[in-house]
Write an enzyme that holds these catalytic residues in place. Sequence first.
Site, PDB file in Angstrom:
ATOM      1  N   GLU A  11      52.448  28.726  63.912  1.00 27.55           N
ATOM      2  CA  GLU A  11      51.759  29.994  63.685  1.00 27.55           C
ATOM      3  C   GLU A  11      50.502  30.091  64.554  1.00 27.55           C
ATOM      4  O   GLU A  11      49.671  29.192  64.546  1.00 27.55           O
ATOM      5  CB  GLU A  11      51.383  30.143  62.214  1.00 27.55           C
ATOM      6  N   CYS A  73      50.128  30.679  52.297  1.00 27.49           N
ATOM      7  CA  CYS A  73      50.039  29.968  53.582  1.00 27.49           C
ATOM      8  C   CYS A  73      49.122  30.710  54.540  1.00 27.49           C
ATOM      9  O   CYS A  73      48.189  30.140  55.107  1.00 27.49           O
ATOM     10  CB  CYS A  73      51.409  29.822  54.229  1.00 27.49           C
ATOM     11  N   HIS A  92      54.967  25.902  59.783  1.00 25.32           N
ATOM     12  CA  HIS A  92      55.959  26.129  58.733  1.00 25.32           C
ATOM     13  C   HIS A  92      57.146  25.206  59.000  1.00 25.32           C
ATOM     14  O   HIS A  92      57.711  25.219  60.092  1.00 25.32           O
ATOM     15  CB  HIS A  92      56.434  27.585  58.720  1.00 25.32           C
TER      16      HIS A  92
END
Length: 142
Positions: A11, A73, A92
């Site tokens: 991410e 998250c 993730h």
Amino acid sequence: MDASAKAIFLEQCGKNRGYRDADVRGFRPEGGVCLPDGPEVIASGVSMKAVCRGVAIGDLEVAFSRDAGRYVCDYTYYLSLHHGNGHAALIHVPPLSHRFPASLLGKALQVIIREMLEEARKPKRKAGFENSATVNPAKANQ
């Protein structure tokens, strides 16, 4: 861990708004916002796209993402990026399974973290990000 993931997702950024769902303890950010006066998006100081291009772990896919969803998250990632001045990462990971045994995921995380550290050591340059996710199917085991 992302229970529905079929790949590892790196991410790039955390988002400040859009948090509607409560976490497992029932916490829901007031107004769906992490920080009322915070920037809309905070990006990691590490180019996750470059990290994604630099890793190869068997046939395990490692994907670049600019949208971690609006759940615990991403909320935690946004706050970590804010308080750490861009020094944070969110990976993730798919759940353990026959396809993704602990040995493979552990090796993958070692390779990814090593690549992140190398990328963080590089001189900073202005990054250009695309809005779509790109996937890097791994070609060879490192």
